[in-house]
Enzyme design. Structure first.
Site, PDB file in Angstrom:
ATOM      1  N   ASN A   9       0.869  -1.283  -0.083  1.00  0.00           N
ATOM      2  CA  ASN A   9      -0.053   0.076   0.064  1.00  0.00           C
ATOM      3  C   ASN A   9       0.855   1.266  -0.010  1.00  0.00           C
ATOM      4  O   ASN A   9       1.412   1.570   0.857  1.00  0.00           O
ATOM      5  CB  ASN A   9      -0.935  -0.064   1.097  1.00  0.00           C
ATOM      6  CG  ASN A   9      -1.744   0.991   1.382  1.00  0.00           C
ATOM      7  OD1 ASN A   9      -1.869   1.807   0.343  1.00  0.00           O
ATOM      8  ND2 ASN A   9      -2.736   1.077   2.219  1.00  0.00           N
ATOM      9  N   ARG A  94      -2.563  -1.994  -3.500  1.00  0.00           N
ATOM     10  CA  ARG A  94      -3.684  -1.476  -3.376  1.00  0.00           C
ATOM     11  C   ARG A  94      -3.688  -0.224  -4.386  1.00  0.00           C
ATOM     12  O   ARG A  94      -2.546   0.585  -4.312  1.00  0.00           O
ATOM     13  CB  ARG A  94      -3.768  -0.831  -2.120  1.00  0.00           C
ATOM     14  CG  ARG A  94      -5.035   0.190  -1.967  1.00  0.00           C
ATOM     15  CD  ARG A  94      -4.634   1.012  -0.631  1.00  0.00           C
ATOM     16  NE  ARG A  94      -6.172   1.505  -0.233  1.00  0.00           N
ATOM     17  CZ  ARG A  94      -6.517   1.619   0.982  1.00  0.00           C
ATOM     18  NH1 ARG A  94      -5.720   1.738   1.690  1.00  0.00           N
ATOM     19  NH2 ARG A  94      -7.820   2.101   0.970  1.00  0.00           N
ATOM     20  N   HIS A 182     -12.989   3.319  -0.461  1.00  0.00           N
ATOM     21  CA  HIS A 182     -12.821   2.308   0.688  1.00  0.00           C
ATOM     22  C   HIS A 182     -13.185   0.929   0.516  1.00  0.00           C
ATOM     23  O   HIS A 182     -13.795   0.203   1.347  1.00  0.00           O
ATOM     24  CB  HIS A 182     -13.450   2.971   1.847  1.00  0.00           C
ATOM     25  CG  HIS A 182     -12.678   4.204   2.350  1.00  0.00           C
ATOM     26  ND1 HIS A 182     -13.286   5.399   2.692  1.00  0.00           N
ATOM     27  CD2 HIS A 182     -11.324   4.378   2.710  1.00  0.00           C
ATOM     28  CE1 HIS A 182     -12.570   6.166   3.328  1.00  0.00           C
ATOM     29  NE2 HIS A 182     -11.297   5.817   3.035  1.00  0.00           N
ATOM     30  N   ARG A 242      -9.412  16.358   4.660  1.00  0.00           N
ATOM     31  CA  ARG A 242     -10.174  16.556   3.299  1.00  0.00           C
ATOM     32  C   ARG A 242     -11.684  17.499   3.573  1.00  0.00           C
ATOM     33  O   ARG A 242     -12.058  16.720   4.860  1.00  0.00           O
ATOM     34  CB  ARG A 242     -10.257  15.388   2.657  1.00  0.00           C
ATOM     35  CG  ARG A 242      -9.170  14.941   2.054  1.00  0.00           C
ATOM     36  CD  ARG A 242      -9.298  13.612   1.219  1.00  0.00           C
ATOM     37  NE  ARG A 242      -8.434  12.521   1.837  1.00  0.00           N
ATOM     38  CZ  ARG A 242      -8.833  11.299   1.677  1.00  0.00           C
ATOM     39  NH1 ARG A 242      -9.595  10.659   0.932  1.00  0.00           N
ATOM     40  NH2 ARG A 242      -7.901  10.395   2.466  1.00  0.00           N
ATOM     41  N   GLU A 381      -8.102  -4.414   5.317  1.00  0.00           N
ATOM     42  CA  GLU A 381      -7.759  -4.152   3.980  1.00  0.00           C
ATOM     43  C   GLU A 381      -6.934  -4.997   3.339  1.00  0.00           C
ATOM     44  O   GLU A 381      -7.039  -5.579   2.294  1.00  0.00           O
ATOM     45  CB  GLU A 381      -7.698  -2.662   3.532  1.00  0.00           C
ATOM     46  CG  GLU A 381      -9.102  -1.819   3.697  1.00  0.00           C
ATOM     47  CD  GLU A 381      -8.567  -0.371   4.042  1.00  0.00           C
ATOM     48  OE1 GLU A 381      -7.841   0.147   4.981  1.00  0.00           O
ATOM     49  OE2 GLU A 381      -8.893   0.626   3.384  1.00  0.00           O
TER      50      GLU A 381
END
Ligand code: AMP
Length: 402
Positions: A9, A94, A182, A242, A381
């Site tokens: 990742n 990822r 996600h 964000r 994940e």
């Protein structure tokens, strides 16, 4: 030889990795996990075993010039100390954006890599960093199978109505639509719901991935039917840095009246907004909680975060036609009992009721009463990338054998 593969990742200055082994016919098993951080400057490598115990670490000065390429080669060389017992068979990555082309994981070849590069304009701040290690491995370890696993993939079954913006048709034809992100996290949550409550796996569930990035996903029978993130990872809930959903008119105001350059406007919305922007203090929920009693701006940031979550949950309840369960996951969702309590307190109208003691101890079930249930489920994940990598490799081998 134990078949072993790496899950990567990659961010702009970091490379997180997990190493998995694949026992025959069983779930992928975590062997080591670690990260490289500070890449491009003073850098640090750390690797732990699955219990979290530190196994090894290395530090480089800025003059050493360690970047993603050196980090990946260092990792492969670190793994080679186990070459008598392990064979590195693949690397899973990822990748934030699969666009409209990729609804599931894919074995990367030159054509696919080129297609993934055409998606950079859809995720300019993430996609280039995700693709960089794929290019490095193709160059330095030619022949190593690589699998790209997408954050968008899990949402690809959403109906066209759900993914549509009210924009002219040409925009849609250019790929301007809601994608959702996600997905690897929601895929994991959907895959384990049955282990917590069989009915939930079949039911209407809202999963709240509340980390530094944050979004909600409405699941019906484990399938994504709506989500708060849209075209980019900027939409939906306020996040660490964000802004979340924003009237597009604000962007015109920033450009026309404030005379911000495009780059500065983008930087403001991605890296200076959200919890950090509102509090003026931090993007970290722990710091905001510690200061909320004395600092009104920190309290405001938390209140806005919770308010936006509860409003968006209301919208997803409407999209689902009701709610059977609410799942909290990721850094804030898994660890911040106060955020969970505040969200559930605002959802009394939907029949949710908090079990305070269970919430304080981290669940897994944190609701009481006979209404919809609420849960804390740690996400994973990397395990989803490992599962997807293995399944793509298996499918490729079957194809070769037939
Ligand atoms: P993630 O992106 O999933 O790694 O989540 C990172 C965020 O989780 C951090 O920025 C923190 O705001 C939050 N977090 C992590 N641990 C805790 C904790 N113990 N209490 C509150 N928030 C936490």
């Amino acid at each position: 030889m134990i078949p072993t593969f790496i899950v990567v990742n990659a961010g702009s200055s970091s490379l997180k990795f997990q190493v998995f082994e694949q026992p025959d016919g069983a779930e992928a098993r975590l062997v080591w996990k670690g990260l490289y951080e500070g890449l491009g400057g003073a850098s640090h490598f750390l690797v732990r075993d699955p219990s979290g115990a530190k196994l090894d670490e290395t530090t480089w000065s800025a003059e050493d010039g360690v970047g993603h390429e050196e980090a990946l080669m260092h990792l492969v060389s670190w793994l080679s100390q186990y070459r008598e017992e392990r064979k590195l068979i693949a690397i899973g990555h990822r990748v934030v954006h699969g666009g409209e082309t990729f609804s599931g994981p894919v074995l990367v070849d030159e054509t696919i890599l080129q297609t993934l590069e055409t998606l950079i304009p859809l995720a300019p701040l993430h996609q280039p960093h995700n693709l960089e290690p794929i290019k490095i491995v193709r160059r330095r370890l030619p022949g190593m199978p690589q699998v790209a696993c997408f954050d968008t993939g899990f949402h690809q079954d959403q109906s066209s109505l759900v993914t549509m913006f009210a924009l002219p048709r040409e925009m849609r034809e250019r790929g301007v639509r809601r994608y959702g992100f996600h997905g690897l996290s929601y895929d994991y949550i959907a895959s384990v719901l049955k282990d917590y409550d069989h009915g939930l796996a079949e039911g209407r569930v809202i999963a709240a991935h509340l980390g530094n990035g944050a979004s909600l996903c409405a699941l019906k029978g484990g399938v994504s039917v709506a989500t708060t993130m849209g075209f980019s990872a900027l939409d939906g809930l306020p996040m660490g840095t964000r802004c979340g959903a924003l009237d597009a008119g604000v962007v015109f105001y920033m450009l026309r009246e404030m005379k911000l350059s495009l780059e500065n406007a983008e930087r403001l919305l991605y890296t200076k907004s959200g919890l950090l922007g509102v509090s003026g203090l931090s993007n970290d929920m722990r710091t905001l909680r510690a200061n909320a009693a004395a600092n009104a701006d920190a309290r405001n940031a938390i209140d806005l975060f919770v308010y936006r979550i509860t409003r968006e949950i209301g919208s997803l309840v409407a999209a689902l036609g009701g709610i059977d369960g609410l799942v909290f996951t990721a850094g804030i969702g898994e660890n911040d009992a106060a955020t969970r309590a505040e969200v559930i307190a605002a959802l009394g109208w939907a029949g949710l009721a908090l079990d305070e003691a269970a919430n304080a101890s981290g669940g897994p079930r944190i609701s009481s009463g006979s209404g919809p249930t609420a849960w804390v489920i740690p996400t994973n994940e990397e395990l989803v990338i490992a599962r997807q990598t293995w399944s793509v490799l298996g499918a490729a081998q079957d194809k070769l054998a037939s």
